[in-house]
Write a protein that holds these residues in place. Structure first.
Motif, PDB file in Angstrom:
ATOM      1  N   SER A   1       0.918  -1.235   0.007  1.00  8.92           N
ATOM      2  CA  SER A   1       0.015   0.051   0.018  1.00  8.92           C
ATOM      3  C   SER A   1       0.918   1.354  -0.066  1.00  8.92           C
ATOM      4  O   SER A   1       1.777   1.313   0.898  1.00  8.92           O
ATOM      5  N   ARG A   2       0.423   2.340  -0.864  1.00  6.07           N
ATOM      6  CA  ARG A   2       1.293   3.459  -0.971  1.00  6.07           C
ATOM      7  C   ARG A   2       0.527   4.301   0.163  1.00  6.07           C
ATOM      8  O   ARG A   2       1.339   5.571   0.274  1.00  6.07           O
ATOM      9  N   TYR A   3      -0.513   4.327   0.569  1.00  4.83           N
ATOM     10  CA  TYR A   3      -1.013   5.351   1.256  1.00  4.83           C
ATOM     11  C   TYR A   3      -1.038   5.200   2.729  1.00  4.83           C
ATOM     12  O   TYR A   3      -1.245   6.103   3.504  1.00  4.83           O
ATOM     13  N   PHE A   4      -0.624   4.006   3.159  1.00  5.83           N
ATOM     14  CA  PHE A   4      -0.576   4.146   4.737  1.00  5.83           C
ATOM     15  C   PHE A   4       0.757   3.803   4.989  1.00  5.83           C
ATOM     16  O   PHE A   4       1.557   3.113   4.239  1.00  5.83           O
ATOM     17  N   LEU A   5       1.351   4.371   6.276  1.00 11.57           N
ATOM     18  CA  LEU A   5       2.816   4.629   6.412  1.00 11.57           C
ATOM     19  C   LEU A   5       3.045   3.092   7.152  1.00 11.57           C
ATOM     20  O   LEU A   5       2.534   2.909   8.157  1.00 11.57           O
ATOM     21  N   ARG A   6       3.781   2.395   6.484  1.00 12.71           N
ATOM     22  CA  ARG A   6       4.249   1.022   7.145  1.00 12.71           C
ATOM     23  C   ARG A   6       5.665   0.922   6.954  1.00 12.71           C
ATOM     24  O   ARG A   6       6.181   1.098   5.579  1.00 12.71           O
ATOM     25  N   GLN A   7       6.495   0.721   7.833  1.00 13.24           N
ATOM     26  CA  GLN A   7       8.014   0.366   7.597  1.00 13.24           C
ATOM     27  C   GLN A   7       8.056  -1.057   6.882  1.00 13.24           C
ATOM     28  O   GLN A   7       7.164  -2.144   7.346  1.00 13.24           O
ATOM     29  N   PRO A   8       8.976  -1.385   5.992  1.00 18.52           N
ATOM     30  CA  PRO A   8       9.010  -2.468   5.192  1.00 18.52           C
ATOM     31  C   PRO A   8       9.693  -3.550   6.499  1.00 18.52           C
ATOM     32  O   PRO A   8      10.306  -3.158   7.167  1.00 18.52           O
ATOM     33  N   ARG A   9       9.081  -4.937   6.190  1.00 17.44           N
ATOM     34  CA  ARG A   9       9.622  -5.897   7.095  1.00 17.44           C
ATOM     35  C   ARG A   9      10.855  -6.527   6.496  1.00 17.44           C
ATOM     36  O   ARG A   9      11.143  -6.489   5.325  1.00 17.44           O
ATOM     37  N   VAL A  10      11.794  -6.846   7.402  1.00 14.82           N
ATOM     38  CA  VAL A  10      13.002  -7.235   7.013  1.00 14.82           C
ATOM     39  C   VAL A  10      13.002  -8.637   7.477  1.00 14.82           C
ATOM     40  O   VAL A  10      12.894  -8.916   8.721  1.00 14.82           O
ATOM     41  N   TYR A  11      13.397  -9.625   6.577  1.00 16.29           N
ATOM     42  CA  TYR A  11      13.722 -11.041   7.032  1.00 16.29           C
ATOM     43  C   TYR A  11      14.983 -11.383   6.903  1.00 16.29           C
ATOM     44  O   TYR A  11      15.790 -10.906   5.927  1.00 16.29           O
ATOM     45  N   THR A  12      15.550 -12.283   7.768  1.00 20.62           N
ATOM     46  CA  THR A  12      16.962 -12.615   7.978  1.00 20.62           C
ATOM     47  C   THR A  12      16.878 -14.191   7.793  1.00 20.62           C
ATOM     48  O   THR A  12      16.079 -14.703   8.393  1.00 20.62           O
ATOM     49  N   LEU A  13      17.948 -14.808   7.387  1.00 22.22           N
ATOM     50  CA  LEU A  13      18.041 -16.059   7.254  1.00 22.22           C
ATOM     51  C   LEU A  13      19.666 -16.441   7.703  1.00 22.22           C
ATOM     52  O   LEU A  13      20.439 -15.838   7.073  1.00 22.22           O
ATOM     53  N   ASP A  14      19.899 -16.876   9.035  1.00 23.04           N
ATOM     54  CA  ASP A  14      21.260 -17.195   9.554  1.00 23.04           C
ATOM     55  C   ASP A  14      21.974 -18.339   8.850  1.00 23.04           C
ATOM     56  O   ASP A  14      21.139 -19.274   8.599  1.00 23.04           O
ATOM     57  N   LEU A  15      23.215 -17.891   8.194  1.00 24.51           N
ATOM     58  CA  LEU A  15      23.742 -19.048   7.533  1.00 24.51           C
ATOM     59  C   LEU A  15      24.424 -19.969   8.434  1.00 24.51           C
ATOM     60  O   LEU A  15      25.184 -21.006   7.855  1.00 24.51           O
ATOM     61  N   GLY A  16      24.451 -19.935   9.885  1.00 22.96           N
ATOM     62  CA  GLY A  16      25.178 -20.602  10.582  1.00 22.96           C
ATOM     63  C   GLY A  16      26.585 -19.852  11.238  1.00 22.96           C
ATOM     64  O   GLY A  16      26.955 -18.880  10.829  1.00 22.96           O
ATOM     65  N   PRO A  17      27.094 -20.582  12.160  1.00 22.01           N
ATOM     66  CA  PRO A  17      28.305 -19.871  12.645  1.00 22.01           C
ATOM     67  C   PRO A  17      29.597 -19.906  12.058  1.00 22.01           C
ATOM     68  O   PRO A  17      29.569 -20.778  10.916  1.00 22.01           O
ATOM     69  N   GLU A  18      30.672 -19.193  12.435  1.00 23.23           N
ATOM     70  CA  GLU A  18      31.977 -19.196  11.413  1.00 23.23           C
ATOM     71  C   GLU A  18      32.400 -20.615  11.273  1.00 23.23           C
ATOM     72  O   GLU A  18      32.249 -21.315  12.377  1.00 23.23           O
ATOM     73  N   PRO A  19      33.006 -21.028  10.323  1.00 21.42           N
ATOM     74  CA  PRO A  19      33.760 -22.147  10.134  1.00 21.42           C
ATOM     75  C   PRO A  19      34.771 -22.496  11.561  1.00 21.42           C
ATOM     76  O   PRO A  19      35.650 -21.678  11.427  1.00 21.42           O
ATOM     77  N   GLY A  20      34.773 -23.485  12.058  1.00 22.07           N
ATOM     78  CA  GLY A  20      35.684 -23.909  13.368  1.00 22.07           C
ATOM     79  C   GLY A  20      35.157 -23.398  14.574  1.00 22.07           C
ATOM     80  O   GLY A  20      35.851 -23.663  15.440  1.00 22.07           O
ATOM     81  N   SER A  21      34.265 -22.261  14.720  1.00 20.20           N
ATOM     82  CA  SER A  21      33.761 -22.035  15.856  1.00 20.20           C
ATOM     83  C   SER A  21      32.647 -22.825  16.410  1.00 20.20           C
ATOM     84  O   SER A  21      32.020 -23.612  15.856  1.00 20.20           O
ATOM     85  N   GLN A  22      32.706 -22.927  17.736  1.00 21.32           N
ATOM     86  CA  GLN A  22      31.740 -23.912  18.413  1.00 21.32           C
ATOM     87  C   GLN A  22      30.659 -22.948  19.058  1.00 21.32           C
ATOM     88  O   GLN A  22      30.688 -23.040  20.333  1.00 21.32           O
ATOM     89  N   ALA A  23      29.991 -22.357  18.614  1.00 23.88           N
ATOM     90  CA  ALA A  23      29.056 -21.268  19.058  1.00 23.88           C
ATOM     91  C   ALA A  23      27.819 -22.028  19.413  1.00 23.88           C
ATOM     92  O   ALA A  23      27.209 -21.654  20.627  1.00 23.88           O
ATOM     93  N   GLY A  24      27.326 -23.120  18.938  1.00 24.70           N
ATOM     94  CA  GLY A  24      26.071 -23.896  19.136  1.00 24.70           C
ATOM     95  C   GLY A  24      26.407 -25.134  19.741  1.00 24.70           C
ATOM     96  O   GLY A  24      27.740 -25.551  19.891  1.00 24.70           O
ATOM     97  N   PRO A  25      25.451 -25.968  19.898  1.00 27.17           N
ATOM     98  CA  PRO A  25      25.708 -27.272  20.522  1.00 27.17           C
ATOM     99  C   PRO A  25      26.206 -28.158  19.323  1.00 27.17           C
ATOM    100  O   PRO A  25      26.351 -27.980  18.176  1.00 27.17           O
ATOM    101  N   PRO A  26      26.838 -29.186  19.680  1.00 25.20           N
ATOM    102  CA  PRO A  26      27.436 -30.079  19.099  1.00 25.20           C
ATOM    103  C   PRO A  26      26.504 -30.618  17.859  1.00 25.20           C
ATOM    104  O   PRO A  26      25.391 -30.611  18.439  1.00 25.20           O
ATOM    105  N   GLN A  27      26.855 -31.122  16.796  1.00 26.71           N
ATOM    106  CA  GLN A  27      26.107 -31.406  15.536  1.00 26.71           C
ATOM    107  C   GLN A  27      25.057 -32.938  16.047  1.00 26.71           C
ATOM    108  O   GLN A  27      24.217 -33.016  15.524  1.00 26.71           O
ATOM    109  N   ASP A  28      25.813 -33.798  16.816  1.00 24.47           N
ATOM    110  CA  ASP A  28      24.839 -34.805  17.257  1.00 24.47           C
ATOM    111  C   ASP A  28      23.698 -34.573  17.986  1.00 24.47           C
ATOM    112  O   ASP A  28      22.599 -35.245  17.581  1.00 24.47           O
ATOM    113  N   THR A  29      23.652 -33.633  18.769  1.00 25.03           N
ATOM    114  CA  THR A  29      22.560 -33.438  19.464  1.00 25.03           C
ATOM    115  C   THR A  29      21.776 -32.403  18.968  1.00 25.03           C
ATOM    116  O   THR A  29      20.555 -32.058  19.699  1.00 25.03           O
TER     117      THR A  29
END
Length: 192
Positions: free
Chosen positions: A106-134
């Motif tokens: 809509s051009r007549y109502f003031l609405r901020q655009p929505r931003v969608y993000t998709l995380d591609l995972g942690p840096e290679p070699g970093s252990q930021a998350g739980p192990p892959q097994d669990t």
């Protein structure tokens, strides 16, 4: 039947088997003319040692990227989007996240655009998350960022002011017509 199956197979990424769409599975074309979704190409570019050179997952032909050029700048397979009856959206790669800015319809109502993000995972070699097994196998979903506009900001928007003015004029004309029809009806019944 076989032709219909062939077209259906072409409408999905040959790496992740997800159907192409106009968000994070937008079909991008490599130099060898093979199409893959932007998410798979982003994953591939982040794990490739030479980030300026992408090897096609099917034929291994290299696609050279300009210095600093993300995979989201590769050409979009517009023929595929046309076949799927979709309009392309602009997806960008920021660090290890794909971002999509959804413009309001809509051009007549003031609405901020929505931003969608998709995380591609942690840096290679970093252990930021739980192990892959669990770690449970989950599909990341786009996260909408809500907009917070006050009513005062809405009234200061020139497009909203024009819309409100037009609605007031239309409502006034409609009321004037309704009352004039009733007045004419009363006048004609009063003469008879």
């Amino acid at each position: 039947m076989a032709e219909q199956q062939g077209r259906q197979l072409e409408a999905e990424c040959p790496v992740c088997w997800n159907p192409f769409n106009n968000t994070f599975h937008t079909p991008k074309v490599l130099d060898c003319c093979h199409s893959f979704c932007v998410e798979c190409l982003a994953h591939l570019s982040l794990v490739t040692p030479a980030r300026r050179r992408l090897l096609c997952p099917l034929c291994r032909q290299p696609t050279m990227l300009a210095s600093g050029q993300p995979v989201t700048d590769l050409p979009t397979d517009t023929a595929m989007l046309t076949l799927l009856r979709l309009e392309p959206h602009h997806v960008i790669l920021e660090g290890r996240q794909l971002c999509l800015k959804d413009q309001p319809k809509s051009r007549y109502f003031l609405r901020q655009p929505r931003v969608y993000t998709l995380d591609l995972g942690p840096e290679p070699g970093s252990q930021a998350g739980p192990p892959q097994d669990t770690a449970p196998a989950t599909v990341p979903m786009p996260i909408p960022i809500p907009s917070h506009y006050s009513l005062r900001e809405c009234f200061h928007n020139p497009q909203f002011q024009i819309f409100a003015y037009l609605m007031a004029v239309i409502l006034s004309v409609a009321l004037l017509l309704i009352f004039s029809v009733f007045w004419i009806k009363q006048f004609l019944w009063g003469l008879g």
